[in-house]
Motif scaffolding. Structure first.
Motif, PDB file in Angstrom:
ATOM      1  N   HIS A   1       1.965 -12.118  12.541  1.00 52.77           N
ATOM      2  CA  HIS A   1       1.324 -11.150  13.439  1.00 52.77           C
ATOM      3  C   HIS A   1       0.476 -10.213  12.580  1.00 52.77           C
ATOM      4  CE1 HIS A   1       4.266 -11.503  17.046  1.00 52.77           C
ATOM      5  NE2 HIS A   1       4.145 -12.658  16.414  1.00 52.77           N
ATOM      6  N   THR A   2      -0.833 -10.235  12.776  1.00 51.73           N
ATOM      7  CA  THR A   2      -1.708  -9.355  11.999  1.00 51.73           C
ATOM      8  C   THR A   2      -2.206  -8.218  12.896  1.00 51.73           C
ATOM      9  OG1 THR A   2      -2.388 -11.270  10.692  1.00 51.73           O
ATOM     10  CG2 THR A   2      -3.741  -9.287  10.494  1.00 51.73           C
ATOM     11  N   CYS A   3      -2.086  -6.994  12.394  1.00 52.26           N
ATOM     12  CA  CYS A   3      -2.490  -5.810  13.172  1.00 52.26           C
ATOM     13  C   CYS A   3      -3.883  -5.352  12.742  1.00 52.26           C
ATOM     14  CB  CYS A   3      -1.493  -4.682  12.965  1.00 52.26           C
ATOM     15  SG  CYS A   3       0.154  -5.116  13.526  1.00 52.26           S
ATOM     16  N   HIS A   4      -4.703  -5.048  13.731  1.00 58.51           N
ATOM     17  CA  HIS A   4      -6.059  -4.548  13.488  1.00 58.51           C
ATOM     18  C   HIS A   4      -6.185  -3.150  14.096  1.00 58.51           C
ATOM     19  CE1 HIS A   4      -7.786  -8.646  12.555  1.00 58.51           C
ATOM     20  NE2 HIS A   4      -6.687  -8.992  13.199  1.00 58.51           N
ATOM     21  N   LEU A   5      -6.897  -2.286  13.394  1.00 57.94           N
ATOM     22  CA  LEU A   5      -7.158  -0.944  13.925  1.00 57.94           C
ATOM     23  C   LEU A   5      -8.174  -1.024  15.062  1.00 57.94           C
ATOM     24  CD1 LEU A   5      -7.030   2.231  13.536  1.00 57.94           C
ATOM     25  CD2 LEU A   5      -8.994   1.980  12.051  1.00 57.94           C
ATOM     26  N   ASP A   6      -7.914  -0.304  16.147  1.00 58.29           N
ATOM     27  CA  ASP A   6      -8.936  -0.101  17.182  1.00 58.29           C
ATOM     28  C   ASP A   6      -9.025   1.413  17.414  1.00 58.29           C
ATOM     29  OD1 ASP A   6     -10.643   0.036  19.279  1.00 58.29           O
ATOM     30  OD2 ASP A   6      -9.667  -1.514  20.479  1.00 58.29           O
TER      31      ASP A   6
ATOM     32  N   TYR B   1       0.863  -1.187   0.000  1.00 56.87           N
ATOM     33  CA  TYR B   1       0.000   0.000   0.000  1.00 56.87           C
ATOM     34  C   TYR B   1       0.889   1.223   0.000  1.00 56.87           C
ATOM     35  CZ  TYR B   1       1.046   0.761   4.925  1.00 56.87           C
ATOM     36  OH  TYR B   1       1.688   0.998   6.105  1.00 56.87           O
ATOM     37  N   LYS B   2       0.346   2.282  -0.502  1.00 58.23           N
ATOM     38  CA  LYS B   2       1.071   3.558  -0.516  1.00 58.23           C
ATOM     39  C   LYS B   2       0.487   4.435   0.583  1.00 58.23           C
ATOM     40  CE  LYS B   2       3.745   4.007  -4.363  1.00 58.23           C
ATOM     41  NZ  LYS B   2       5.062   3.740  -3.808  1.00 58.23           N
ATOM     42  N   PRO B   3       1.331   4.889   1.513  1.00 54.50           N
ATOM     43  CA  PRO B   3       0.765   5.813   2.498  1.00 54.50           C
ATOM     44  C   PRO B   3       0.336   7.101   1.786  1.00 54.50           C
ATOM     45  CG  PRO B   3       3.139   5.644   2.765  1.00 54.50           C
ATOM     46  CD  PRO B   3       2.763   4.676   1.682  1.00 54.50           C
ATOM     47  N   ASP B   4      -0.928   7.467   1.913  1.00 57.60           N
ATOM     48  CA  ASP B   4      -1.403   8.637   1.161  1.00 57.60           C
ATOM     49  C   ASP B   4      -1.467   9.902   2.019  1.00 57.60           C
ATOM     50  OD1 ASP B   4      -4.986   7.832   1.064  1.00 57.60           O
ATOM     51  OD2 ASP B   4      -3.529   7.866   2.684  1.00 57.60           O
ATOM     52  N   ALA B   5      -0.922   9.798   3.237  1.00 55.13           N
ATOM     53  CA  ALA B   5      -0.894  10.997   4.081  1.00 55.13           C
ATOM     54  C   ALA B   5       0.350  11.801   3.750  1.00 55.13           C
ATOM     55  CB  ALA B   5      -0.860  10.596   5.548  1.00 55.13           C
ATOM     56  N   PRO B   6       0.197  13.032   3.264  1.00 55.44           N
ATOM     57  CA  PRO B   6       1.389  13.833   3.031  1.00 55.44           C
ATOM     58  C   PRO B   6       2.054  14.135   4.376  1.00 55.44           C
ATOM     59  CG  PRO B   6      -0.586  15.189   2.844  1.00 55.44           C
ATOM     60  CD  PRO B   6      -1.043  13.785   3.082  1.00 55.44           C
ATOM     61  N   HIS B   7       3.352  14.348   4.330  1.00 57.83           N
ATOM     62  CA  HIS B   7       4.047  14.676   5.576  1.00 57.83           C
ATOM     63  C   HIS B   7       3.497  16.003   6.106  1.00 57.83           C
ATOM     64  CE1 HIS B   7       7.043  14.717   8.595  1.00 57.83           C
ATOM     65  NE2 HIS B   7       7.608  15.811   8.135  1.00 57.83           N
ATOM     66  N   SER B   8       3.018  16.002   7.337  1.00 62.55           N
ATOM     67  CA  SER B   8       2.382  17.193   7.920  1.00 62.55           C
ATOM     68  C   SER B   8       3.087  17.592   9.204  1.00 62.55           C
ATOM     69  CB  SER B   8       0.911  16.914   8.234  1.00 62.55           C
ATOM     70  OG  SER B   8       0.268  16.428   7.095  1.00 62.55           O
ATOM     71  N   PRO B   9       4.154  18.393   9.074  1.00 59.17           N
ATOM     72  CA  PRO B   9       4.871  18.784  10.297  1.00 59.17           C
ATOM     73  C   PRO B   9       3.977  19.514  11.287  1.00 59.17           C
ATOM     74  CG  PRO B   9       5.774  19.892   8.338  1.00 59.17           C
ATOM     75  CD  PRO B   9       4.763  18.921   7.851  1.00 59.17           C
ATOM     76  N   HIS B  10       2.913  20.177  10.772  1.00 62.42           N
ATOM     77  CA  HIS B  10       2.015  20.886  11.692  1.00 62.42           C
ATOM     78  C   HIS B  10       1.276  19.883  12.581  1.00 62.42           C
ATOM     79  CE1 HIS B  10       2.877  24.587   9.757  1.00 62.42           C
ATOM     80  NE2 HIS B  10       2.429  24.169   8.588  1.00 62.42           N
ATOM     81  N   LEU B  11       0.816  18.780  11.967  1.00 60.44           N
ATOM     82  CA  LEU B  11       0.132  17.756  12.760  1.00 60.44           C
ATOM     83  C   LEU B  11       1.115  17.130  13.757  1.00 60.44           C
ATOM     84  CD1 LEU B  11      -2.174  15.788  10.266  1.00 60.44           C
ATOM     85  CD2 LEU B  11      -2.883  17.309  12.104  1.00 60.44           C
TER      86      LEU B  11
ATOM     87  N   MET C   1       0.359   4.393   9.113  1.00 60.84           N
ATOM     88  CA  MET C   1       0.037   2.998   9.458  1.00 60.84           C
ATOM     89  C   MET C   1      -1.433   2.862   9.864  1.00 60.84           C
ATOM     90  SD  MET C   1       3.411   1.721  11.564  1.00 60.84           S
ATOM     91  CE  MET C   1       4.813   0.993  10.685  1.00 60.84           C
ATOM     92  N   LEU C   2      -1.910   3.809  10.650  1.00 61.04           N
ATOM     93  CA  LEU C   2      -3.333   3.772  11.053  1.00 61.04           C
ATOM     94  C   LEU C   2      -4.223   3.906   9.824  1.00 61.04           C
ATOM     95  CD1 LEU C   2      -3.389   5.982  14.283  1.00 61.04           C
ATOM     96  CD2 LEU C   2      -3.505   3.490  14.141  1.00 61.04           C
ATOM     97  N   GLN C   3      -3.818   4.787   8.924  1.00 64.09           N
ATOM     98  CA  GLN C   3      -4.583   5.003   7.697  1.00 64.09           C
ATOM     99  C   GLN C   3      -4.641   3.699   6.878  1.00 64.09           C
ATOM    100  OE1 GLN C   3      -2.999   8.546   6.006  1.00 64.09           O
ATOM    101  NE2 GLN C   3      -4.994   9.217   5.266  1.00 64.09           N
ATOM    102  N   ALA C   4      -3.510   2.992   6.826  1.00 66.97           N
ATOM    103  CA  ALA C   4      -3.468   1.715   6.095  1.00 66.97           C
ATOM    104  C   ALA C   4      -4.381   0.681   6.756  1.00 66.97           C
ATOM    105  CB  ALA C   4      -2.038   1.198   6.052  1.00 66.97           C
ATOM    106  N   LEU C   5      -4.407   0.686   8.089  1.00 64.87           N
ATOM    107  CA  LEU C   5      -5.224  -0.302   8.813  1.00 64.87           C
ATOM    108  C   LEU C   5      -6.711   0.024   8.748  1.00 64.87           C
ATOM    109  CD1 LEU C   5      -2.959  -0.913  11.931  1.00 64.87           C
ATOM    110  CD2 LEU C   5      -3.350  -2.456  10.005  1.00 64.87           C
ATOM    111  N   ALA C   6      -7.035   1.269   8.393  1.00 64.65           N
ATOM    112  CA  ALA C   6      -8.451   1.628   8.236  1.00 64.65           C
ATOM    113  C   ALA C   6      -9.044   0.910   7.027  1.00 64.65           C
ATOM    114  CB  ALA C   6      -8.596   3.141   8.087  1.00 64.65           C
ATOM    115  N   GLY C   7      -8.168   0.541   6.069  1.00 60.38           N
ATOM    116  CA  GLY C   7      -8.646  -0.190   4.898  1.00 60.38           C
ATOM    117  C   GLY C   7      -8.861  -1.656   5.190  1.00 60.38           C
TER     118      GLY C   7
END
Lengths: 132, 132
Positions: free
Chosen positions: B76-81, A4-14, B29-35
């Motif tokens: 080891h499989t990771c699940h979002l909580d 998967y491609k992480p689609d979150a741009p790098h957000s130093p503010h966050l 990583m959280l964003q990936a696990l949301a899928g």
């Protein structure tokens, strides 16, 4: 392996905003500033930390853009600027459906258990959340 | 000096949750696990970090209660909580009126400037936020 491609741009503010919120002293300082602007001394007063320690926390909040400092001679007054929190709220809100989904699953489980024991389900008084 | 009592109880859950969110790799990583649930290897793959580095990030997310790990043999499989995010959203939401207030002040400033130059104010198309 599914890639998967992480689609979150790098957000130093966050980064800096969530980092600033990860400490209870800094959260309490923001809470104090929500009431009114305060001097550095006033912000430091309720905590068992040195003025230097308090200043470090204040600098972290400043770097995150959550407060700005008004300097009048020797008096530094801190003001809340809550705008960076907006992006944080938006980021978290994206996951709202996931915690609701968990609650739905729990509700179904409880109802099934009630059906099996022949009890009536409790009225859904705690269940006024918005479904998405 | 006006004193105040910090009324935020110490919340280690909020500490670890905001700390977990302060890193772009962990947010991705959280964003990936949301899928879908993913193995540790799958979570590590898109990043230019070692598997050990990825594991550290995953441990931070686990400690914050944001993921749980299902172990089947070596896999080891990771699940979002997402539930801990709820408290974070509630905390931030408290400040919503402050960023809206800033926007209101900006709007007033722009309208005043328009009145002075004799221009008509732009239609409030970007102004559909909820007022509190």
């Amino acid at each position: 392996m599914v890639d998967y491609k992480p689609d979150a741009p790098h957000s130093p503010h966050l980064d800096s905003m969530f980092q600033a919120l990860s400490d209870p002293t800094r959260r309490a300082m923001l809470q104090a500033l929500a009431g009114q602007p305060r001097t550095v001394g006033e912000l430091a007063a309720p905590f068992e930390i040195s003025l230097a320690g308090a200043s470090k926390h204040i600098q972290v909040l400043e770097r995150a853009g959550l407060i700005h400092r008004e300097v009048q001679g020797r008096v530094h007054t801190c003001h809340l600027d809550a705008r960076p929190l907006h992006a944080g709220a938006e980021w978290i809100r994206h996951y709202e459906r996931f915690w609701n989904r968990k609650l739905d699953a729990l509700e179904t489980l409880l109802r099934t258990a009630d059906d099996k024991t022949g009890k009536r389900a409790a009225p859904p008084a705690q269940n006024k959340r918005k479904k998405k």
